[in-house]
Design a protein around this motif. Structure first.
Motif, short mmCIF file in Angstrom:
data_model
loop_
_atom_site.label_atom_id
_atom_site.label_comp_id
_atom_site.label_asym_id
_atom_site.label_seq_id
_atom_site.Cartn_x
_atom_site.Cartn_y
_atom_site.Cartn_z
N GLY A 191 -2.34 3.85 -1.22
CA GLY A 191 -1.46 4.72 -1.99
C GLY A 191 -1.93 6.15 -2.14
O GLY A 191 -1.46 6.87 -3.02
N LYS A 192 -2.84 6.59 -1.29
CA LYS A 192 -3.37 7.96 -1.39
C LYS A 192 -2.28 9.02 -1.27
O LYS A 192 -2.26 9.97 -2.03
CB LYS A 192 -4.44 8.21 -0.33
CG LYS A 192 -5.72 7.44 -0.52
CD LYS A 192 -6.74 7.78 0.55
CE LYS A 192 -6.32 7.43 1.95
NZ LYS A 192 -6.17 6.02 2.26
N THR A 193 -1.37 8.84 -0.32
CA THR A 193 -0.35 9.86 -0.09
C THR A 193 0.50 10.07 -1.33
O THR A 193 0.71 11.20 -1.77
CB THR A 193 0.53 9.49 1.12
OG1 THR A 193 -0.30 9.35 2.27
CG2 THR A 193 1.57 10.56 1.38
N LEU A 194 0.97 8.98 -1.93
CA LEU A 194 1.74 9.11 -3.17
C LEU A 194 0.86 9.64 -4.29
O LEU A 194 1.31 10.41 -5.14
CB LEU A 194 2.37 7.77 -3.56
CG LEU A 194 3.31 7.80 -4.75
CD1 LEU A 194 4.46 8.79 -4.54
CD2 LEU A 194 3.86 6.41 -5.04
N GLY A 195 -0.42 9.29 -4.26
CA GLY A 195 -1.36 9.80 -5.26
C GLY A 195 -1.45 11.32 -5.22
O GLY A 195 -1.58 11.97 -6.26
N TYR A 211 2.00 7.16 -18.15
CA TYR A 211 1.63 8.48 -17.63
C TYR A 211 2.70 9.49 -18.00
O TYR A 211 3.86 9.15 -18.14
CB TYR A 211 1.44 8.41 -16.10
CG TYR A 211 0.34 7.45 -15.76
CD1 TYR A 211 -0.98 7.86 -15.71
CD2 TYR A 211 0.62 6.10 -15.56
CE1 TYR A 211 -1.99 6.96 -15.45
CE2 TYR A 211 -0.39 5.19 -15.30
CZ TYR A 211 -1.69 5.63 -15.25
OH TYR A 211 -2.69 4.72 -15.01
N THR A 230 -5.91 9.65 -9.72
CA THR A 230 -5.74 11.03 -9.25
C THR A 230 -4.67 11.82 -10.00
O THR A 230 -4.65 13.04 -9.92
CB THR A 230 -5.41 11.06 -7.75
OG1 THR A 230 -4.23 10.30 -7.51
CG2 THR A 230 -6.57 10.52 -6.93
N PHE A 231 -3.77 11.14 -10.73
CA PHE A 231 -2.64 11.85 -11.33
C PHE A 231 -3.09 12.94 -12.30
O PHE A 231 -2.69 14.09 -12.19
CB PHE A 231 -1.66 10.90 -12.03
CG PHE A 231 -0.51 11.63 -12.65
CD1 PHE A 231 0.46 12.20 -11.85
CD2 PHE A 231 -0.44 11.81 -14.01
CE1 PHE A 231 1.51 12.92 -12.41
CE2 PHE A 231 0.60 12.53 -14.58
CZ PHE A 231 1.57 13.08 -13.78
N GLN A 271 -3.66 6.07 -7.40
CA GLN A 271 -2.67 7.01 -7.94
C GLN A 271 -2.94 7.29 -9.41
O GLN A 271 -2.85 8.43 -9.86
CB GLN A 271 -1.27 6.45 -7.74
CG GLN A 271 -0.91 6.29 -6.28
CD GLN A 271 0.16 5.28 -6.02
OE1 GLN A 271 0.62 4.57 -6.91
NE2 GLN A 271 0.59 5.18 -4.76
N THR A 305 4.17 3.07 -14.96
CA THR A 305 4.52 4.50 -14.93
C THR A 305 4.79 5.05 -16.33
O THR A 305 4.63 6.24 -16.57
CB THR A 305 5.76 4.75 -14.04
OG1 THR A 305 6.83 3.93 -14.49
CG2 THR A 305 5.45 4.47 -12.59
N LEU A 358 1.75 2.31 -10.91
CA LEU A 358 0.95 3.06 -9.95
C LEU A 358 -0.14 2.16 -9.38
O LEU A 358 -0.58 1.21 -10.03
CB LEU A 358 0.31 4.27 -10.62
CG LEU A 358 1.24 5.26 -11.30
CD1 LEU A 358 0.44 6.40 -11.90
CD2 LEU A 358 2.27 5.79 -10.33
N LEU A 418 2.46 12.75 -6.26
CA LEU A 418 2.95 12.64 -7.63
C LEU A 418 2.69 13.88 -8.47
O LEU A 418 3.62 14.42 -9.07
CB LEU A 418 2.37 11.40 -8.31
CG LEU A 418 2.96 10.07 -7.90
CD1 LEU A 418 2.18 8.92 -8.55
CD2 LEU A 418 4.43 9.98 -8.26
#
Length: 99
Positions: free
Chosen positions: A75-79, A31, A56-57, A53, A28, A49, A82
């Motif tokens: 991890g799409k949802t968190l992607g 980023y 996509t960030f 994630q 992390t 990540l 964020l």
């Protein structure tokens, strides 16, 4: 059913072999996440990540629409969450509201 894409839309295929990244590059700290968001992630035990994630960030932070194809549990949802959460925290900070 296929969605219609605009020229500004970004498509991320996290199932593609190129999606894999070195673990240290997913930290992390690599980023530009809001410090409050990093603290929350670390408190939840998230220090890095997932590849989806990371992919996509930056796209999400730029305000682009993102279409992601990835396996369940990747991890799409968190992607998606964020960049939205990061933007809310930055907007709140810019207005001087720290609550």
């Amino acid at each position: 059913r296929e969605a219609a894409l605009d020229a500004d839309d970004a498509v991320v295929d996290a199932a593609a072999p190129a999606a894999a990244a070195a673990a240290d590059s997913l930290s992390t700290s690599n980023y530009e996440l809001h410090p409050e968001l990093v603290a929350g992630l670390e408190a939840a035990g998230v220090g890095a990540l997932f590849p989806v994630q990371a992919q996509t960030f930056e796209l999400g932070s730029s305000g682009r629409d993102i279409f992601v194809r990835s396996r369940t549990g990747s991890g799409k949802t968190l992607g998606f969450a964020l960049p939205i959460t990061d933007g809310i925290l930055r907007e709140r900070e810019a207005r001087g509201n720290t609550r």
